[in-house]
Structures are given as C-alpha cells and as structure tokens.
Design a protein around this motif. Structure first.
Motif, PDB file in Angstrom:
ATOM      1  N   GLU A 246       0.850  -1.187   0.000  1.00  9.93           N
ATOM      2  CA  GLU A 246       0.000   0.000   0.000  1.00  9.93           C
ATOM      3  C   GLU A 246       0.889   1.242   0.000  1.00  9.93           C
ATOM      4  O   GLU A 246       1.809   1.353   0.812  1.00  9.93           O
ATOM      5  CB  GLU A 246      -0.914   0.004   1.220  1.00  9.93           C
ATOM      6  CG  GLU A 246      -1.878   1.178   1.236  1.00  9.93           C
ATOM      7  CD  GLU A 246      -2.885   1.091   2.360  1.00  9.93           C
ATOM      8  OE1 GLU A 246      -3.516   2.123   2.667  1.00  9.93           O
ATOM      9  OE2 GLU A 246      -3.039  -0.005   2.944  1.00  9.93           O
ATOM     10  N   THR A 283       1.708  -4.963   3.279  1.00 11.52           N
ATOM     11  CA  THR A 283       0.472  -5.350   3.969  1.00 11.52           C
ATOM     12  C   THR A 283       0.187  -6.840   3.835  1.00 11.52           C
ATOM     13  O   THR A 283      -0.861  -7.303   4.288  1.00 11.52           O
ATOM     14  CB  THR A 283      -0.715  -4.556   3.411  1.00 11.52           C
ATOM     15  OG1 THR A 283      -0.807  -4.780   1.995  1.00 11.52           O
ATOM     16  CG2 THR A 283      -0.548  -3.070   3.674  1.00 11.52           C
ATOM     17  N   SER A 355       0.685  -0.796  -6.102  1.00 17.19           N
ATOM     18  CA  SER A 355      -0.313   0.092  -5.508  1.00 17.19           C
ATOM     19  C   SER A 355      -0.154   1.470  -6.126  1.00 17.19           C
ATOM     20  O   SER A 355       0.960   1.968  -6.272  1.00 17.19           O
ATOM     21  CB  SER A 355      -0.121   0.172  -3.992  1.00 17.19           C
ATOM     22  OG  SER A 355      -0.973   1.148  -3.413  1.00 17.19           O
TER      23      SER A 355
END
Length: 468
Positions: A246, A283, A355
């Motif tokens: 992320e 993540t 991301s």
C-alpha cells in the motif's frame, strides 16, 4: 444414562451409596459424582460451518483439526460432555482459554483466530444427552481478565453450568467465529489455535439455590474440584502466502515535514517547489523484494517518470519504506491530479504486487489571458499596510521592488506569444485617518492587478526536469 461396559455396576453402587448417605445425614455430594471432558471440536464435515455451529459428541474431531479452508466468519463448534450421578442439582464452573497471539506475544497477532463466543448452551438433539431433553440446564459464559499473570496472553472465559439433575449426561456446545486479519507475523505456514479448559473445574451439589439482592439465582461453586478428562483439540490454520503493498502519497510545502496532505493550494503564476512524500507498506504476510516507487507527475505534464529514492527496497510483513522529492507544480490556475505507483516482487512466489495513489494540487487566485510583450513597463511592488502614526515623517508605506511587467492581454485579432496570469494584489498609499484631520496617518491598501507571463509551450521546469 448411558454407561458402557462394567462401569454400569460401579455407577449403580455409587447411586446407592449416595442414596444411603441422605438417610444417614452424611455428606450428600462428592466430586466423584462428576466427570467432565476437555473441550473437543466437532468434525467440520458433520455440520455446515458457514451457516452456524453444529456437530455431535459422536462426530468429534481428532486431536488436530485443520481450519485453513474455512471462510472468515465461519463457525467452529466445541463440545463439552458432562456426567453427573448425584441426586440433587449439579453445578460446575470452568475457565476456558483461547489463544490470540503467536507465542503469547500481543505484538504478534495471529493471521486467523477465534473471535468472541457467538453462542453457548446445550447441544440440541445430541444423542449423547441423557435424558434427551433437559430444560433445567442453564449454561452461561462471560469474558474475564487473565486469572494469573503467569498464564499466556489471550482470551479467557468463565463457563458456568447449573440445573444438572442427576443422573444425567449433558453435552454443551460453544460456538466461535473464525476471524481473519490483514497480515500476520507468524513465521510458519501452519500454527495452532488453542481452546482448552485450564485449571481444575469447580463443582458442587445443591438442594436449593438462593436469590441475590438483584434477583439472580446463586449457587455455591467450588467446594470440590475435578480435572477435565482427555486431550484438548488443537485447531490449525495454514497461513496462505499473500503479497500486498500500500502506497501513501502526500504533498507539503518545500520546507514542510512529511507526511503532508492529499491536497495543497498555492498562488498561481509562481514557480515554487513542493515536497512530495511517499510511504510504501508491506500489507501481506510474506517478504517483498525489489521495491520501486515512481512518480508520473500531474495530469497533462509533458515530463519523464521520476523514480523516487526510498529508504529500503526489501520489506518484511508490516515494514515500511519512505522517500521524498521536490517537484515544480503547474503555475496555471486550476486543479491538477498527480499519480505515483509502488511496485514490488513477492519473494516466495516471484509474482508482482503494486499500488497506485493520487493527490491534488491547485493554483488559485488568478485568471488567464493570451498576451504579448508590448514594452510598456509597469513596476510590480509588494507593500506592508495597516500601520498608524501621528507623525507623517515616521511612517513609510513599505514596499519591495518587483520585476517589470511588460505584457498585456491580446484581443481576438492578435497572436499571443505568452500566457499571462492576472492576479489581484494590494498596493498602499499614505492617507490621513479621517477627513480634515491631518494629525493621524496610516497606510491604506488599494487593489491592483499584476501580470506574470509564461512563454507558450513552456512550464516552470521546462528544460531542467521536474526536480532540482
């Protein structure tokens, strides 16, 4: 009550002994009147975990039960078998432990765990219940603090059962939901989920129960204790390899601190640097290699993609890397959308993850017009206003000399060479504070229009790149 083999004769003798003790006035309750099992998980194939709990004592799982294929929020049912041969009411209290952390460390939450008890009570229609219908049995659970600091960190419950009318066998069912996290620090691909009775079970027999001041039925637990029989079932969960990343993307002033915000405004017509901030977080639950963060610039910018220097390029689960860069935004009025991307490779599988993040910048306070250089200079100055004095000689309308404005907006018949930005600024003049009273003076702000020009086809960073 169902008793297997030669145990039937022993139970019959025990019942007779208890009955005779009533007539003789001797103790009418004994811990040997109780027998309780450890908590045992029901075999998942014996019910549908997606739609709630189930199972029966005849279909309990082995010592290890794999829950890896269960969906999040599915139900795992634990069964607790209780035998009581007393003639009065039997009551029990047990402490149940449920683990939540790897190695009991609260800083290492499990990727999957058992959530708060969703249902508890007699297991209906279980063939092991004898008699089959026991309306007097009441089962309750409440979460409690860790009973002893020497015990493992986790979740603890106090389970109480009352209303057992012997001789009887009762199967209690406790339902737990499977909870799923975003990532885990567990290093193995398989880890245990423990649910077990700890310490001894407190038991007692009562001829009657009293009511508390609040009208709650009270029983006297704890005259006797017994041990739960059998080995606890260990649930396991395979930790699937999940890669995830992320990107946080923010902006602030050139001398501001990161992180900034998702949007920023600045005066149009000025070529001032802004600081862009980047934080990439792993993540997933596996290592990421070859982290690369790039900035694509704002919408409509004719510039090369810039690779951002990050603090690290390898991220373990939960780790972050950060970076900063100084860029020129557009000097023209309006909202601009910027885009940045983080790319990395999952170490274990070689697959890629990425991301994208967006932010906005906006130049405000000006209007545009096509313009040309006409050679008529106008001095651009900035003034400090609002001062007052009683002596004119002590007051100056302070000014900072600026550049000369040699541009004017064109009409439809002319060909422009530049794009000019018109901005409203304040100028100052020395005035008396009141009409006809020359004793007080002040600097008064007057509104004026300034013009700044950008050569057609150029931008603040043309020819030099977006960064310094």
């Amino acid at each position: 009550m169902k008793v297997l083999g030669s145990a039937a004769a022993l139970v019959a003798m025990l019942v007779l002994s208890v009955a005779s003790s009533f007539g003789s006035g001797q103790q009418s309750c004994d811990p040997s009147m109780f027998e309780v099992s450890q908590l045992r998980a029901a075999e998942l194939s014996s019910y549908n975990p997606v739609f709630g709990g189930g199972g029966s004592w005849a279909s309990i799982a082995g010592d290890v039960l794999d829950t890896s294929d269960l969906h999040c929020r599915s139900t795992v049912s634990y069964l607790w078998k209780l035998d009581f041969v007393g003639l009065n009411e039997g009551v029990l209290r047990a402490i149940v432990f449920v683990n939540r952390y790897e190695d009991g460390n609260p800083e290492k939450p499990l990727d999957r765990w058992l959530g708060p008890i969703s249902s508890i009570g007699m297991n209906p229609e279980d063939a092991a219940n004898d008699p089959a219908f026991q309306s007097t049995v009441v089962v309750t659970a409440r979460e409690i603090e860790r009973p002893d600091e020497s015990l493992e960190e986790g979740t603890y419950y106090e389970i109480t059962v009352s209303g057992l009318l012997g001789p009887a066998t009762a199967v209690v069912r406790i339902d737990f939901p499977i909870m799923c996290g975003s990532h885990s620090s567990a290093k193995e691909n398989e880890y245990p989920l423990h649910v077990r009775i700890i310490k001894d079970v407190s038991v007692d027999c009562t001829e009657s129960a009293s009511l508390s001041d609040a009208g709650v039925l009270q029983h006297q637990f704890g005259r006797f204790t017994i041990s739960a029989q059998g080995t606890p079932v260990i649930l396991t969960a395979r930790q699937a390899v999940r890669g995830g990343i992320e990107l946080s993307y923010t902006v602030t002033t050139a001398d501001g601190a990161c992180p900034g915000s998702n949007t920023i405004t600045y005066p149009a017509g000025q070529c001032e640097l802004l600081k862009f901030c980047y934080v990439a977080e792993n993540t997933g639950n596996t290592r990421l290699d070859s982290l690369v963060v790039t900035d694509q610039g704002y919408t409509g910018a004719d510039s090369d993609i810039v690779t951002i220097t990050m603090t690290k390029t390898v991220l373990e689960p939960g780790e972050t890397a950060s970076g900063e860069a100084l860029f020129y935004p557009s000097p023209f009025p309006g909202l601009e959308t910027w885009s940045a991307t983080a790319d990395a490779t999952i170490s274990e599988s070689g697959n890629g993850v990425n991301s994208e993040a967006l932010l906005s910048t906006a130049a405000v306070g000006s209007e545009l017009c096509p313009c040309v250089e006409d050679g008529s200079p106008i001095t651009s100055q900035r003034f400090l206003c609002g001062l007052e004095t009683t002596t004119p000689g002590e007051l100056e309308c302070l000014a900072e000399a600026g550049s000369y404005q040699n541009y004017r907006c064109t009409d439809e018949r002319e060909t422009s060479t530049h794009t000019c930005l018109l901005a409203q600024v304040n100028r100052c003049r020395l005035l008396t504070t009141s009409l006809g009273d020359p004793s007080n003076y002040r600097c008064e702000a007057l509104t004026a229009t300034t013009v700044s020009a950008v050569l057609n086809g150029e931008d603040c960073y043309s020819g030099t790149g977006r960064t310094l």
